[in-house]
Design an enzyme around this catalytic site. Structure first.
Site, mmCIF file in Angstrom:
data_model
loop_
_atom_site.group_PDB
_atom_site.id
_atom_site.type_symbol
_atom_site.label_atom_id
_atom_site.label_comp_id
_atom_site.label_asym_id
_atom_site.label_seq_id
_atom_site.Cartn_x
_atom_site.Cartn_y
_atom_site.Cartn_z
ATOM 1 N N GLY A 590 0.864 -1.152 0.319
ATOM 2 C CA GLY A 590 0.352 -0.689 0.024
ATOM 3 C C GLY A 590 0.602 0.956 -0.300
ATOM 4 N N GLY A 592 0.401 4.767 1.767
ATOM 5 C CA GLY A 592 -0.463 6.592 2.159
ATOM 6 C C GLY A 592 -0.126 7.334 2.190
ATOM 7 N N GLY A 593 -0.361 8.506 2.894
ATOM 8 C CA GLY A 593 -0.224 9.829 2.654
ATOM 9 C C GLY A 593 1.466 9.732 3.156
ATOM 10 N N PHE A 594 1.710 9.038 4.267
ATOM 11 C CA PHE A 594 3.242 8.834 4.279
ATOM 12 C C PHE A 594 4.556 8.121 3.814
ATOM 13 C CE2 PHE A 594 -0.609 10.051 7.481
ATOM 14 C CZ PHE A 594 -0.622 11.107 7.542
ATOM 15 N N GLY A 595 3.718 8.202 2.981
ATOM 16 C CA GLY A 595 5.167 6.635 2.465
ATOM 17 C C GLY A 595 4.051 5.386 2.089
ATOM 18 N N LYS A 596 5.403 4.466 1.216
ATOM 19 C CA LYS A 596 5.113 3.252 1.528
ATOM 20 C C LYS A 596 4.513 2.516 2.845
ATOM 21 C CE LYS A 596 6.295 3.657 -3.330
ATOM 22 N NZ LYS A 596 6.893 3.598 -4.953
ATOM 23 N N VAL A 597 4.119 1.359 1.982
ATOM 24 C CA VAL A 597 4.123 -0.098 2.980
ATOM 25 C C VAL A 597 4.564 -1.259 2.938
ATOM 26 C CG1 VAL A 597 2.284 -0.615 4.528
ATOM 27 C CG2 VAL A 597 1.888 1.775 4.268
ATOM 28 N N LYS A 611 5.433 0.642 7.475
ATOM 29 C CA LYS A 611 5.368 1.835 6.738
ATOM 30 C C LYS A 611 6.299 2.370 6.719
ATOM 31 C CE LYS A 611 0.632 3.790 7.296
ATOM 32 N NZ LYS A 611 0.163 3.702 8.020
ATOM 33 N N ASP A 707 -8.553 11.375 10.465
ATOM 34 C CA ASP A 707 -9.099 11.139 9.258
ATOM 35 C C ASP A 707 -9.979 9.028 9.585
ATOM 36 O OD1 ASP A 707 -9.249 11.540 6.389
ATOM 37 O OD2 ASP A 707 -6.477 11.319 6.831
#
Ligand code: NAG
Ligand code: NAG
Ligand code: NAG
Ligand code: NAG
Ligand code: NAG
Ligand code: NAG
Ligand code: NAG
Ligand code: NAG
Ligand code: NAG
Length: 895
Positions: A590, A592-597, A611, A707
């Site tokens: 995945g 997200g807004g803060f980087g890859k997972v 994450k 959120d």
């Protein structure tokens, strides 16, 4: 990567919640006048699952969360009496009885916590449940002190007892005491939160036990009124006064008036003297034995609903036992409660109400209550010791019949294996012997909170792990017997150096006894995973103890301990380890807004989600580390938990538990061939609601998610839902003064419409987002859909027109092919709509959403059995909610 610093900011801010926790004594919870029925704890004793009764009232499961001993019985049908006039007849058909032990206790833990006013009620009806035809006599204690005796008139009598109590602790023990005259039992136990300003004795520490509560002028057909008529759970007996007549009004009355919040039935009926303006009313109280040896409180309730002609007044003089006098003048349509304290030494035999000479109207009265201030001769054990003992008991799941209620008090019920010092005002625990008790796991930190402990015997158990150094901080500890366990590591230096201490630690094969032992370098991953479970316990202990502790000294001990716990339970991973865990970032699951997972695997095989945050120019290095550690202390089964973090070189990563089924948004999407069933959707909704309830109400101060959306709700292998990314939320102390947001939070489609006005995000904004998630679950639609003609369309704009014509079939996800229950779908929709009410203050609290969703689930199951009843319930609740949200609709055809 622009988002990264924001993330850190958000994380830091969010974690002030946990930092504040230590100062939580200063955090003022919402006012005690909270009468939200979801805050009521009702236990239908003998029924071990949660149920909704036929009055639509919710009962908790009568199980180990409240009581650990006793046997449950059904009252056999042969002995089921006609309680048809009693609202509680259903609850009298099962009992819990306590054949073992002298004292057995229910422990209630209301969400509002301590220093709040509560009304506690018990109901007992013997019903010959044991076929012995012998009615028992026993006592009730509230905490460590006597509350009342239970003396039943006959087999079918219902004995009600009520007490109002400002609890000095976060828990309240209601104990049944066997006095040698039969086995104690109980049929129903309730706790109702009250406003803090009512039913208070002059000395706020004294509970008020009800002697009588009477409504006058009530209609003949009723014996009692109570819930749902009475918002505070009081019941009012239908009473009479000699030489009086009843009169009443049919005018509608706004019931939510004044602090006592009297039920309508009390307000609209009253008595006045029979046919004679000048005579008086007399309330004869001889039958309730108001003795002179304690203090009493009388509450007289008046509501003058008779229109006065010009210049007319109703003025009266009230006389208590010929000695205490009080004038009262009633205004038209004004609720008035006269509170009178009757001091010790006055035996209250009766109350007379006479009109004064100038009064143009006869005397009247609507209702009265008489309470006795219960003396509290016994002081409970020091709160810190009680908490520590309870935590120890729960940590090792110690079930002993005597280990209930207070550990030292009253002396004759002291816990087995515990000795106490009674020489000071407040008893303290001085020794604890739990040898040969099959204890497993580590030595929990709670032992180190027993500050006056002199001897601790944990010998001959199966304890593992290391001996905690914190035990050395117990100033008076003289004997520590750890012989015959499986403890490992070395004996901490501080303990070895403590000259006053005799430490017996033989019979622990893996424990290094010698001074020369070198500390084994610990591999952290294994202990980390192994101790995940104990993290929960620790969090609980830390939370509870932190919240309860008032004294600086305790705080000091605690903060030093806290570091230890972090060391042993949550550790940083190195860059190399993160490479290993993720197998060089082989599987991206995945972004997200803060980087890859990435998918990862710990050495013991546990799958994790890593994450990655790959910005090297971060500031607040130290803070990130300590805050990431703290974040992992937030633990709940419906929240995705943080296992560890990496803060090494230029790498920042958070390591979460892996959620195999991915996020809810993907599961709902058309691309997913495994269509979620209606039942699964209900369960997901309930899981997520429980997680949010923990953030909002389980954490003090509350955590706002900010959120919440379907892609932040993740599902485990066995379809349990958990909320993710709550670390980005921001904590604040008080729901009412919502904060100014530090970053634009929220996602289009889920964002509280009031946010645009106020710029504030609060609990109610989360509720809005949650309502949107519920709509997604129900419809399968996205929050925002791109359409060819209108551009974008919000899910509520899609639902509303269909709702107005009452077309539930077209609202529910067509892929369910009609495989859902209409009543339960309506209830679900009703909950969702109430959550997205445009006015934030009209949205429900998440705790009542949890209750409603449970109800919804129970409808889904119970409807199979009784379609009739449930559809009735569903229709009535719908009416209320729709009128509130101002939507018009046609009632659903539930069948
Ligand atoms: C009481 O009755 C219910 C339903 O009839 C039954 O399920 C339950 O097992 C009974 N409990 C006891 C203790 O007999
Ligand atoms: C059932 O009730 C009848 C009549 O009241 C009584 O004679 C009988 O003993 C009762 N049976 C049991 C088992 O209690
Ligand atoms: C009491 O008697 C009734 C009727 O005979 C029976 O159903 C019930 O199980 C008995 N209860 C106990 C506790 O023995
Ligand atoms: C049992 O006692 C109550 C009073 O507590 C009374 O109202 C009821 O009539 C009595 N029932 C029988 C069967 O004697
Ligand atoms: C009311 O009672 C008093 C004394 O019992 C009597 O003197 C008076 O006349 C009565 N008044 C009316 C209006 O009946
Ligand atoms: C109150 O009631 C008792 C009996 O219940 C009676 O003996 C007594 O005289 C009454 N008191 C008055 C003042 O009427
Ligand atoms: C009132 O007190 C008397 C004497 O102490 C006692 O006999 C009687 O049972 C008591 N009544 C009640 C209702 O407690
Ligand atoms: C009990 O506590 C008091 C005061 O702290 C202390 O002086 C006394 O020695 C203690 N007694 C015992 C038996 O430990
Ligand atoms: C320590 O515990 C063992 C086993 O229970 C016991 O035999 C021994 O006497 C204890 N030692 C002391 C000093 O209490």
């Amino acid at each position: 990567m622009k988002m990264a610093p924001l993330w850190i900011v958000a994380l830091l801010v969010s974690l002030s919640c946990f930092i504040d926790l230590r100062n939580s004594a200063q955090v003022v919870p919402s006012d005690g006048g909270d009468t939200d029925p979801s805050r009521v704890i009702s236990i239908d004793c003998g029924v071990t699952q949660e149920i909704w009764d036929t009055n639509g009232f919710f009962h908790e499961a009568d199980d180990a969360q409240f009581v650990e001993s006793g046997k449950i019985y059904n009252v056999s049908s042969n002995d089921t009496f006609d309680y048809s006039q009693e609202q509680v007849s259903e609850q009298m058909k099962t009992v819990r009885s306590f054949p073992e032990g002298k004292r057995n206790c229910y422990t209630l833990r209301p969400k509002q916590g301590k220093n709040k006013n509560y009304l506690i009620r018990t109901f007992m009806s013997y019903g010959n449940y044991d076929n012995k035809s012998s009615i028992p006599y026993f006592h009730l204690h509230l905490g460590v002190n006597f509350w009342t005796e239970i003396k039943l008139e006959n087999v079918s009598a219902i004995k009600r007892k009520r007490v109002v109590h400002v609890s000095p602790t976060n828990y309240i023990d209601v104990c049944l005491i066997n006095v040698g005259k039969g086995t104690p039992f109980i049929s129903l136990l309730e706790l109702w939160p009250l406003s803090n300003s009512i039913y208070r004795a002059a000395s706020s520490l004294l509970p008020l036990g009800l002697l009588t509560g009477v409504n006058l002028g009530m209609s003949e057909r009723l014996n009692f009124i109570r819930y749902a008529d009475d918002i505070y759970g009081r019941s009012w007996r239908n009473g009479k006064i000699d030489n009086s007549e009843r009169f009443s009004t049919s005018e509608a009355i706004e019931t939510d008036v004044k602090e006592y919040r009297l039920p309508t039935e009390v307000l609209i009926t009253a008595v006045r003297p029979l046919n004679n303006v000048s005579s008086s009313l007399y309330i004869n109280l001889t039958s309730i034995n108001v003795t002179a040896d304690s203090e009493h409180y009388v509450y007289l309730h008046f509501f003058d609903f008779e229109e006065h002609s010009r210049g007319q007044v109703r003025s009266m003089e009230i006389t208590f036992t010929d000695t205490i006098r009080e004038p009262v003048t009633l205004k038209y349509q004004d609720v008035h409660t006269l509170v009178k304290r009757i001091p010790k030494g006055v035996a209250l035999t009766g109350i007379s109400i006479t009109s004064t000479p100038g009064s143009g109207l006869p005397p009247m009265i609507n209702a009265y209550e008489v309470y006795e201030a219960l003396p509290q001769p016994i002081t409970p054990t020091h709160e810190q010791d009680v908490d520590a003992m309870r935590n120890i008991k729960h940590a090792y799941n110690i079930i002993r019949i005597s280990w209930q209620g207070d550990p030292c008090m009253p002396k004759e019920y002291r816990w087995e294996g515990v000795t106490c010092n009674y020489s000071e005002n407040i008893p303290r625990v001085t020794s604890l012997n739990i040898s040969s008790s099959k204890l497993t796991g580590q030595i929990v930190p709670s032992f180190s909170y027993l500050m006056t402990l002199q001897a601790l015997d944990l010998s001959n158990n199966q304890l593992t792990g290391e001996i905690p150094e914190s035990l050395a901080e117990l100033p008076n500890l003289k004997l520590l017997n750890l012989t015959g366990n499986n403890l490992a590591g070395t004996i901490p230096k501080a303990l070895r150096k403590k000259s006053s201490l005799t430490l017996i630690s033989d019979g622990n094969p893996d424990l290094c006894q010698a001074d020369s032992c070198k500390t084994v370098t610990k591999k952290f991953i294994k202990p980390l995973v192994a101790s995940l479970a104990s993290v929960a316990v620790l969090v609980l202990i830390v939370c509870i103890t932190l919240m309860l502790s008032k004294h600086k000294r305790i705080k000091k001990v605690l903060s030093s301990k806290k570091d230890d716990q972090i060391k042993s339970n949550n550790q940083g991973f190195s860059q190399a380890e993160v490479h290993d865990i993720t197998n060089d970032y082989a599987t991206e699951i995945g972004a997200g807004g803060f980087g890859k997972v990435y998918l990862g695997r710990l050495k013991d095989g546990t799958q994790v989600a890593v994450k990655l945050l790959s910005n090297s120019s971060l500031q607040g290095f130290k803070e990130f580390q300590s805050e990431a550690k703290l974040l992992s202390f937030i633990y709940h089964k419906n929240l995705v938990s943080l296992i560890g973090y990496c803060d090494d070189g230029d790498m920042r990563a958070l390591i979460y538990e892996y959620m195999a089924k991915g996020n809810l948004r993907n599961l709902l999407s058309e691309k997913n061939p495994d269509i979620l069933t209606w039942n699964e959707r209900l369960n997901i909704a309930l899981d997520a609601a429980c997680g949010l309830d923990y953030l909002h109400n389980g954490c003090k101060p509350p955590i706002i998610h900010r959120d919440l959306k379907s892609s932040n709700i993740l599902l485990s292998e066995n379809m349990h839902a958990k909320i993710a990314d709550f670390g980005l939320s921001k904590a604040f102390a008080n729901d009412t003064d919502s904060h100014i947001s530090t970053r634009p939070a929220g996602t289009l489609g889920y964002l509280d419409p009031e946010f645009h006005k106020s710029g504030n995000l609060n609990k109610k904004s989360d509720i809005y987002s949650f309502g949107i998630v519920l709509l997604e679950l129900m419809t399968g639609q996205r929050a925002i859909t791109e359409t060819s003609d209108e551009g974008t369309r919000h899910i509520s704009d899609w639902v509303n027109p269909k709702l107005e014509i009452g077309d539930i079939q077209s609202i529910v996800d067509p892929r369910l092919e009609g495989k859902f229950n209409t009543a339960s779908a309506w209830t679900f929709l009703e909950i969702a709509i109430s959550c997205i009410t445009p006015e934030a203050n009209k949205r429900p609290d998440i705790s009542s959403v949890v209750i409603d969703l449970k109800h919804c689930l129970s409808l889904e199951t119970s409807l199979v059995e009784s379609a009739e009843n449930s559809s009735l319930i569903s229709t009535t609740t719908l009416e209320t909610s729709y009128s509130q949200s101002g939507l018009s609709y046609s009632p659903p055809s539930a069948r």
